[in-house]
Design a protein around this motif. Structure first.
Motif, mmCIF file in Angstrom:
data_model
loop_
_atom_site.group_PDB
_atom_site.id
_atom_site.type_symbol
_atom_site.label_atom_id
_atom_site.label_comp_id
_atom_site.label_asym_id
_atom_site.label_seq_id
_atom_site.Cartn_x
_atom_site.Cartn_y
_atom_site.Cartn_z
ATOM 1 N N VAL A 1 54.893 36.393 32.200
ATOM 2 C CA VAL A 1 55.896 36.233 33.158
ATOM 3 C C VAL A 1 57.058 35.927 32.536
ATOM 4 O O VAL A 1 57.085 35.255 31.587
ATOM 5 N N PHE B 1 62.922 32.741 37.637
ATOM 6 C CA PHE B 1 62.174 33.154 36.538
ATOM 7 C C PHE B 1 63.190 33.326 35.347
ATOM 8 O O PHE B 1 64.488 33.622 35.769
ATOM 9 N N ARG C 1 60.480 28.074 42.176
ATOM 10 C CA ARG C 1 61.140 28.322 40.751
ATOM 11 C C ARG C 1 61.808 29.725 40.797
ATOM 12 O O ARG C 1 61.804 30.617 41.736
ATOM 13 N N ALA D 1 55.755 37.441 41.419
ATOM 14 C CA ALA D 1 56.808 36.605 41.959
ATOM 15 C C ALA D 1 56.207 36.466 43.572
ATOM 16 O O ALA D 1 56.561 35.192 44.058
ATOM 17 N N ILE E 1 64.681 37.892 35.365
ATOM 18 C CA ILE E 1 64.863 37.940 37.047
ATOM 19 C C ILE E 1 63.709 38.704 37.529
ATOM 20 O O ILE E 1 63.272 39.738 37.098
ATOM 21 N N ALA E 2 62.899 37.948 38.650
ATOM 22 C CA ALA E 2 61.850 38.626 39.383
ATOM 23 C C ALA E 2 62.054 38.864 40.618
ATOM 24 O O ALA E 2 61.652 38.256 41.615
ATOM 25 N N VAL F 1 53.931 33.568 43.935
ATOM 26 C CA VAL F 1 54.684 32.265 43.431
ATOM 27 C C VAL F 1 55.766 31.761 44.588
ATOM 28 O O VAL F 1 55.848 30.509 44.786
ATOM 29 N N MET G 1 56.881 43.059 43.043
ATOM 30 C CA MET G 1 56.485 42.160 41.887
ATOM 31 C C MET G 1 55.525 41.245 42.333
ATOM 32 O O MET G 1 55.935 40.113 42.993
#
Lengths: 263, 297, 358, 652
Positions: free
Chosen positions: B297, A92, A90, C217, A95-96, C220, C214
């Motif tokens: 998030v 985000f 995915r 992230a 932005i991640a 994930v 992070m």
């Protein structure tokens, strides 16, 4: 618009999912399915629960009720690490990216699930580790070429403009060679030209790699152009589901967007 | 059984001392999100200045006032030179900056006043009160009570300051969100200067109390290490938490020292407080009174 | 200005990923290693070798360990000295209790034990982050020191708790002179620095940095949070353990638990900050700076003494040293949070772009 | 049997020779997917063989024309070689040309097969398909975006290659036979010149033309197979084709293709070529970039740069040519090399250059001297498509800023009474394709080629070109008027991008000026001069003053040369838009089309001469994506100070 691969049977389905944050019901009994190789859009006014739905799909949030079915396998709720190993990637909304690393390293991190060497082999830079690093670098270079970001390969991510950072995040998600790609407003804050590029990339990804796309998007023009089927959420409830044409004509959707008083 | 009560009472009183120090940390963390490791050395600096002035023949109240002013100035100076340039750096950087500050303050204090330990006498006997010790043979000194009283008063004053007054409201706004506070026109720098001045004052009080009990010497800087577990238990933002946490740590440490110590070779007070704090953290990562941390998030 | 990069193109990914892609850098590093391994032991006098260079290398290794955990993986640790203590004492016990144990084996055992302790005190990082994690490592610092003092087995029941490092010998050659100890330390430190650099430019390193930048992230995209954090703790403590063993065997000779108090953890933390968090080179620059600075200060004060003709009390010197140290930390955090390593990197970029502006 | 160069009389034969002699040496490198992918000579030969077999099966026969459209990629050179293996004639076309410009060559050469790079070129060919009935097969290399094209003509290069590999494996003799049939006199390639007037002309060049000339120059300059060239100009330009196809096949050196047009500077630095060729405007652009970036540098670095550039200007060239120079100056230059010139050459990727040519157009003397003074062995080269490029080259030891050097061995030079240059050389082209009438005009009975350039041989035996013969005019008082010479002097200033001078059959010289947006914008920012865009900036008084200063400096220089002293520029105006090839004001290689501009902007020229202070202009403009729009503006006309001849004092 004919396409590389025909749309297959149901790949991912969500049944009766409800999610609440201390009393606030973000999702309320939502059910819909996604066919493989399809571009599935989730739309709805702000606060309709779109992002929450995405976060449930890939395990960042855990719903109180409902089930998730992926390739026939059933899940009470998904955990993000497991989702990644199943091939769900995915991007985000805001932005991640990993600010401390360059574009290339960010995308290479996307491939971590495919790396086999343990830390000892990597520390001694043994043959197997060296070869593996080279194999994955070649795969990442294909993606860099595909998304046309060769010229920023070695720049630290923090220094890039917004549009390019979005593209790097897409590249990182692609690096994991996902079967399903969840895009959380990939075109938010982009100008017209950047939007056209991003649409082209998304269609190319769906066409070239056959990746199923679940897309959250506000811009109706974009949704109508590139999505096969659309789910409409409003106040955490599904109010419409079908092809863009069907959904566009649905009175409930128009009301939701134009803000008619709710029952 | 009686002995147990005495051990607990002694522990509680030691806890009061911890709370006093912990209060200084809470005030600064509440307003600026900075875990001020240098609070310990501020306690040491305050005590050393006060006792050195006393030895030079100043009268008690005058020395107290001068030290008070000195601490307020030191607080403002720190805020101005260290905190303001590092305003939105990650907490890890700010912590390291305060560790640097600890070394500076220690160096300065020993430079100004030399490094020999000093006894500190406030004219309050630290001898167990006779009638209490005979009847229930609990030996609590007048000083212990005085310390508890001071802690109580201090907490009350701070509670009133933060809840009721205009400055207090501004202070709590700044604690929640710097940008938002600035947006509504709260003079951030001004507030932080006040905050650091108050912390300076609390450091002085703690310094006096500790000074009397264990004498004014270099070890005082390590009170910061003592305060850490207290803050873990009580939560970094809550004043009440600092007091309650202090008492729990004080009591449990004393009990462990007395009952558990012998089997394990004693001297466990150095790490026992941490183990309690650690166990507590695993259960409630945000401490007794802290809010739940939600990762949006 | 010194770089002549024209014509240095990369035709394989291997070449593109090497540690020093530019020829001039390769020449510089080879020259540096040659000087360090050959010239210094021959030319260096006893004082410099044993009192400055060897401790510099040992502390650089410890800083490297801390950098792996805090600089790269973002997990704050104040327990470096404790891990070093475990390394030192376990190496001593390995030599003591296991018949004809090779010295390098002892160092490795010391490292592994430190790694084990690191993992135990790394477990809390699963639920707590940032400042709170400092508590776990502080607990480790005090607990380990207490344990070594209290449990006689560690120091072979010596009354004062002091242990004397056994004689060292590799393949028959005794390692007892300052020069031989220096070369042994140098070899180990260079090898482990290279291993760390390889680690950081491959998947493990990227996983560490992803968790640091992070963590949401990172999880994930499939990075196992717990495994990565524990691995960071383990590798970092292994490095500190070996550094502790070297500290005892190659530098001090006799060592007691008080040599590994919290103050040493702070010194190593300073080295990482000033040198530059998140950089292998930074560890060496920081260690170099902090080791050489007090010596420089002493020389300056001696020079001042005979310039002013009056005696400067020792207390004054040590206090000013503490003040300047603290001030330097604050200065670096404000001016260049990434320390000397970033300043070095910017200078290098300027040289490569010369005469054009950066 | 050892092949002497005589029997290797075609490029395919040369290619197979290299594949045998230096099979594993690098032939072509391309920056792709982050690293330099390398083709050895054996791989290059195999790709050409397999492709040839594929094309043969698709119907390409001896004498057919094979069109090629694309940037510098290994596969475009393999395609040229493959076509030549079958005796077909490759026709390279400019990849940045607009679709309509490709219609004429394809129709004229009755092209059936075309190999193109990517979707962009495919779209262009599909657009003009109706106008090119003969075009039947289009092979595309990069499949990106072409997945859903269903046109019958389209076919993937990889499919063609795969089939070719099969055919070659089954029957190699067929292809070896075809290659053997090739003769030196066959047509090697057909280059369409854009030319400044009328429809493009197809220049037919035989193998002997190209191979013989490349061989002579390679020996004369000691070019070996160790040399490296960066190919960044369009392959359809004869200048680039010679250096990245013809001569490498003769000398065996390696050519490198950059990743994309944007990354040429970084690729240049990575490769560090030893043998370099570029038109003057590339050198101009580089110099502007250097001076703009140096302006931004910090004061000490700027001072250092200007100090040592001054030293270089004084002695740089003399040191490079080994002339006597005082010890102190030699020391200063050595220090300068360590601190400024060495790093500067390095950053520009020029530190390994042994030989650098500039040609295709006249180069401003000061620009030429700049590169030589920092130690780049830049030399002038004169030639044209019709003469297989090599006519005159300056020798290493005798380089002068304003000449093009002596004739290359085997070339004869002669002048007509009107000073037009005539050339005879083995490199002379056979004919203009299907245009005997045009061939007759330029190639007379004894084989002399009328270049259309005017000039003379100076004392050192160097040819000096002053201008295009037909442009060389005369003022009313008879003085020589050479517009190109004046324009080059103007263009040397970083602020002037293009200039057009008028004066033939008039009493004084006037000029149009195009400002260089980047340089002038940077100059304007330094003086925080606000401007809204190109048109606004171009009309500013301060910018007029800046340009007047440059014009007056040129006038001062011209006053020194007595024959052209009074062709100084009296009046000038700054154009409201940049002259552009898309508006047909420039040729594809950005040469000024003076007559076309004179007609298009006749009212402006008239205004210059009838003395009024400003003129209104309405002009049609074509934008990047083909849309056309209207621009209207009032252009101010300014006067420039002129100087009495010879006695003129140097301008401030």
């Amino acid at each position: 618009m004919d396409r590389g691969r025909p749309i297959g049977e149901v790949l991912l389905a969500v049944e009766g999912v409800s999610l609440a944050f201390g009393g606030v019901k973000a999702l309320n009994g939502v059910s819909f399915d996604v066919y493989s190789h399809e571009v599935r859009a989730i739309i709805g006014p702000n606060g309709a629960g779109k992002s929450s739905m995405l976060n449930v799909l890939n395990g960042v949030y855990h719903p109180q009720q409902g089930r998730i079915r992926f390739r026939g396998e059933e899940f009470r709720d998904m955990d993000s690490h497991h989702a990644a190993s199943l091939g769900i990637a995915r991007t985000f909304q805001n932005i991640a990216l990993f600010k401390g690393m360059s574009v290339l390293d960010n995308i290479m991190t996307g491939r971590n699930l495919k790396m086999r060497c343990n830390f000892l082999e990597q520390a001694l830079w043994l043959g197997r580790a060296r070869r593996e690093e080279r194999e994955h670098r070649r795969a990442v270079e294909q993606i860099i070429d595909f998304l046309e970001i060769q010229h920023i390969r070695k720049t630290p991510v923090g220094r890039l403009p917004y549009g390019l950072q979005k593209r790097v995040e897409l590249a990182r998600a692609l690096a994991a060679e996902p079967t399903v790609l969840l895009l959380d407003e990939p075109m938010a804050g982009m100008n017209l030209e950047e939007k056209q590029d991003m649409c082209r990339f998304i269609l190319d990804v769906n066409d070239h790699y056959g990746t199923t796309i679940v897309l959250i998007e506000h811009d109706m023009g974009v949704v109508m152009d590139i999505s096969d089927r659309v789910v409409v959420l409003d106040y955490g409830r599904k109010i419409a589901d079908g092809t863009p044409e069907q959904v566009r004509g649905d009175q409930k959707v128009i009301d939701a967007y134009l803000g008619v008083a709710h029952a | 059984m009686n002995f147990f009560i005495e051990v607990v009472a002694g522990g509680l009183l030691a806890g009061v001392m911890y709370s006093l120090v912990a209060l200084g940390f809470v005030i600064i963390y509440k307003a600026s999100g900075v875990f001020n490791f240098a609070q310990g050395s501020m306690v040491f600096f305050a005590a050393l200045t006060f006792v050195s002035l006393l030895e030079r023949g100043w009268n008690l109240w005058l020395a107290l006032a001068v030290t008070m002013v000195a601490m307020v100035l030191v607080g403002m100076l720190i805020e101005r030179t260290v905190l303001r340039p590092l305003v939105n750096q990650p907490p890890i950087t700010l912590l390291m900056a305060t560790i640097g500050l600890t070394f500076v303050l220690e160096g300065v204090s020993q430079l100004m006043w030399g490094s020999q330990p000093h006894g500190l006498e406030l004219g309050i006997p630290d001898v167990p009160i006779e009638w209490l010790s005979e009847k229930w043979n609990i030996n609590i000194s007048q000083f212990d009570l005085f310390a508890a009283l001071v802690a109580g008063v201090l907490v009350a004053v701070l509670a009133v300051l933060t809840q009721k007054t205009r400055i207090g409201r501004a202070l709590r706004a700044v604690a929640d969100d710097h940008q938002a506070a600035l947006a509504v026109g709260i003079p951030l720098q001004h507030i932080w200067a006040i905050v650091w001045a108050v912390a300076g004052f609390v450091a002085l009080v703690a310094g006096l109390m500790w000074g009397v009990r264990n004498g004014v010497q270099y070890a005082l800087t390590f009170t910061a290490l003592k305060a850490l577990p207290v803050l873990i238990l009580g939560g970094f933002e809550s004043i009440a938490g600092a007091i309650v946490g202090g008492l729990i740590i004080g009591a449990s440490e004393k009990v462990a020292e007395v009952y558990l110590g012998p089997y394990v070779g004693g001297g466990i007070e150095s790490w026992f407080a941490y183990v309690i704090a650690l166990l507590f953290l695993l259960v409630r990562p945000e401490g007794l009174f802290g809010e739940k941390i939600i990762d949006r998030v | 200005m010194l770089y002549r990069e024209a014509g240095q193109f990369k035709s394989t990914y291997g070449e593109d990923q090497q540690i020093f892609p530019i020829l001039q850098d390769r020449i510089a590093i080879v020259a540096l290693l040659l000087v360090a391994f050959v010239v210094v032991p021959l030319v260096g006098d006893q004082y410099w070798l044993s009192a400055i260079l060897t401790p510099f290398l040992v502390l650089a290794l410890a800083t490297l360990g801390l950098n792996i955990l805090t600089g790269y993986a973002g997990q704050l640790s104040l327990g470096t000295a404790a891990f070093m203590a475990v390394g030192a004492f376990m190496a001593y016990n390995a030599m003591l209790r296991i018949p004809h144990m090779p010295i390098l084996g002892a160092f490795i055992i010391g490292g592994l034990c430190a790694a084990a302790v690191g993992i135990v005190f790394g477990l809390p990082s699963f639920r707590i982050k940032g400042l709170y994690l400092a508590v776990a490592t502080l607990a480790c610092q005090f607990f380990v020191l207490w344990a070594i003092n209290r449990i006689g087995w560690f120091s072979n029941y010596s009354s004062s708790g002091v242990i004397t490092a056994q004689r060292m010998e590799i393949l028959g050659y005794p390692i007892d002179t300052p020069a031989s100890k220096y070369v042994l330390t140098l070899a180990i430190v260079v090898f482990m620095a290279l291993a760390a650099k390889n680690l950081m430019r491959s998947e493990t390193g990227r996983a560490f940095m992803a968790v640091r930048d992070m963590d949401v992230a990172a999880s994930v995209i499939g990075i196992p949070m717990m495994k990565t954090k524990l691995l960071a703790f383990a590798i970092s403590s292994f490095y500190c353990g070996v550094a502790g063993a070297l500290y005892a065997f190659c530098y001090l000779g006799t060592v007691e638990p008080e040599a590994f108090v919290l103050d040493l953890s702070f010194r190593v933390l300073f080295m990482m900050i000033i040198g530059g968090a998140g950089s292998i080179l930074g560890s060496f620059l920081g260690a170099g700076f902090i080791t050489l600075f007090p010596i420089f200060l002493n020389l300056a004060s001696k020079w001042l003494e005979n310039a002013l003709g009056m005696e400067i009390p020792h207390a004054l010197v040590s206090n000013t040293e503490a003040i300047i140290f603290g001030a330097l930390i604050i200065f670096f955090l404000i001016v260049e949070p990434y320390g000397l390593a970033r300043l070095w990197q910017i200078t290098k970029e300027k040289l490569r772009l010369w005469p054009f502006p950066h | 049997m050892s092949e002497g160069i005589e029997t290797l009389d075609t490029f395919p034969k040369l290619l197979m020779h290299h594949a045998r002699v230096r099979g594993d040496a690098p032939a072509i490198r391309e920056k792709d997917l982050g690293i330099w992918q390398t083709w050895t000579w054996r791989e290059f030969a195999d790709e050409a063989r397999f492709l040839a077999c594929g094309l043969a099966e698709a119907g390409l026969k001896r004498g057919d024309h094979l069109a090629l459209v694309g940037a510098n990629r290994p596969r475009i050179y393999a395609a040229i070689a493959a076509g030549q293996c079958l005796g077909a004639i490759p026709v390279p076309l400019y990849q940045d040309a607009v679709a309509t410009e490709m219609a004429f060559p394809l129709r004229n050469a009755e092209v059936v097969h075309a190999i193109v790079e990517d979707q962009e070129q495919v779209d262009k060919l599909l657009e003009i398909l109706p106008q090119c009935p003969t075009l039947k097969h289009i092979y595309y290399d990069d499949t990106r975006g072409l997945r859903h094209y269903r046109q019958a003509e389209l076919q993937a290069y990889d499919a063609l290659l795969a089939r070719g590999r099969e055919i070659y494996r089954r029957d190699p003799a067929f292809l070896e036979g075809e290659i053997a049939k090739g003769r030196g006199s066959d047509t090697a390639a057909l280059f369409f010149t854009s030319g400044t007037t009328g429809t493009p002309k197809g220049v037919v060049l035989t193998y002997t033309n190209l191979i013989e000339r490349s061989k002579v120059v390679a020996d004369w300059e000691h070019i070996t197979d160790q040399d490296v060239v960066l190919a960044f100009m369009p392959p359809a330009w004869i200048g680039q084709n010679i250096f990245s196809y013809a001569q490498p096949l003769v000398a065996g050196y390696c050519i490198c293709c950059p990743e994309s047009a944007e990354t040429v500077t970084t690729d240049m630095r990575e490769i560090g070529p030893t043998y370099y060729f570029a038109p003057p405007r590339v050198f101009e652009a580089l110099l502007t970039q250097v001076s703009v970036r140096m302006d931004d540098a910090a004061a000490p670095k700027r001072w250092l740069y200007h100090y040592f550039m001054e030293v270089a200007r004084r002695v740089g060239e003399r040191i490079m040519e080994g002339k006597p120079v005082s010890l102190i100056e030699r020391l200063r230059y050595w220090l300068g090399d360590l601190v400024v010139y060495g790093p500067l050459r390095n950053v520009l990727g020029m530190s390994r250059i042994r030989i650098a040519y500039t040609g295709g157009e006249a180069i401003g003397p000061d620009l030429f001297v700049f590169y030589r003074s920092i130690g780049v062995n830049l030399k002038q080269l004169y030639g044209s498509t019709e003469t297989s490029v090599f006519v005159c080259i300056q020798p290493n030891d005798k380089v002068k800023p304003d000449t093009v050097g002596p004739a290359v061995p085997g070339v004869e030079l002669k002048f007509t009474p009107q000073r037009e240059l005539l050339i005879r050389s083995p490199g002379l082209f056979k004919e203009y394709y299907k245009n005997p009438q045009a061939t007759m005009e330029v190639k007379d009975a004894e084989g002399w080629f009328h270049t259309g350039d005017a000039g003379y041989i100076d004392a050192d035996g160097h040819l000096k070109i002053i201008d295009r013969a037909k442009d060389v005019g005369a003022l009313t008082d008879g003085t020589l008027f050479a517009p190109k010479y004046l324009e080059n002097k103007l263009k040397f200033f970083p602020y002037i991008k293009e200039a057009v001078c008028f004066g033939d059959k008039n009493d004084k010289v006037c000029a149009f000026i195009n400002i260089d947006m980047e340089a002038v914008a940077n100059w304007a920012e330094k003086r925080n001069l606000a401007y809204s865009g190109y048109v606004d900036l171009a009309s500013r008084d301060e910018v007029y003053a800046l340009v007047r200063e440059c014009v007056e400096k040129v006038n001062a220089d011209l006053a020194q040369e007595k024959e052209i002293a009074n062709s100084q520029i009296h009046r000038f105006l700054i154009l409201h838009k940049e002259l552009d090839a898309d508006d047909e004001e420039l040729t594809r290689t950005r040469k000024v089309r003076r007559r076309f501009i004179g007609e298009k902007y006749a009212p402006l020229v008239a205004a210059l001469y009838d003395g009024n202070q400003s003129v209104h202009i309405e002009a049609q403009v074509r934008y990047e994506d083909g849309r056309t729009g209207k621009i209207s503006a009032d252009l101010r006309i300014a006067d420039a100070r002129t100087f009495p001849p010879a006695a003129a004092v140097r301008a401030a």
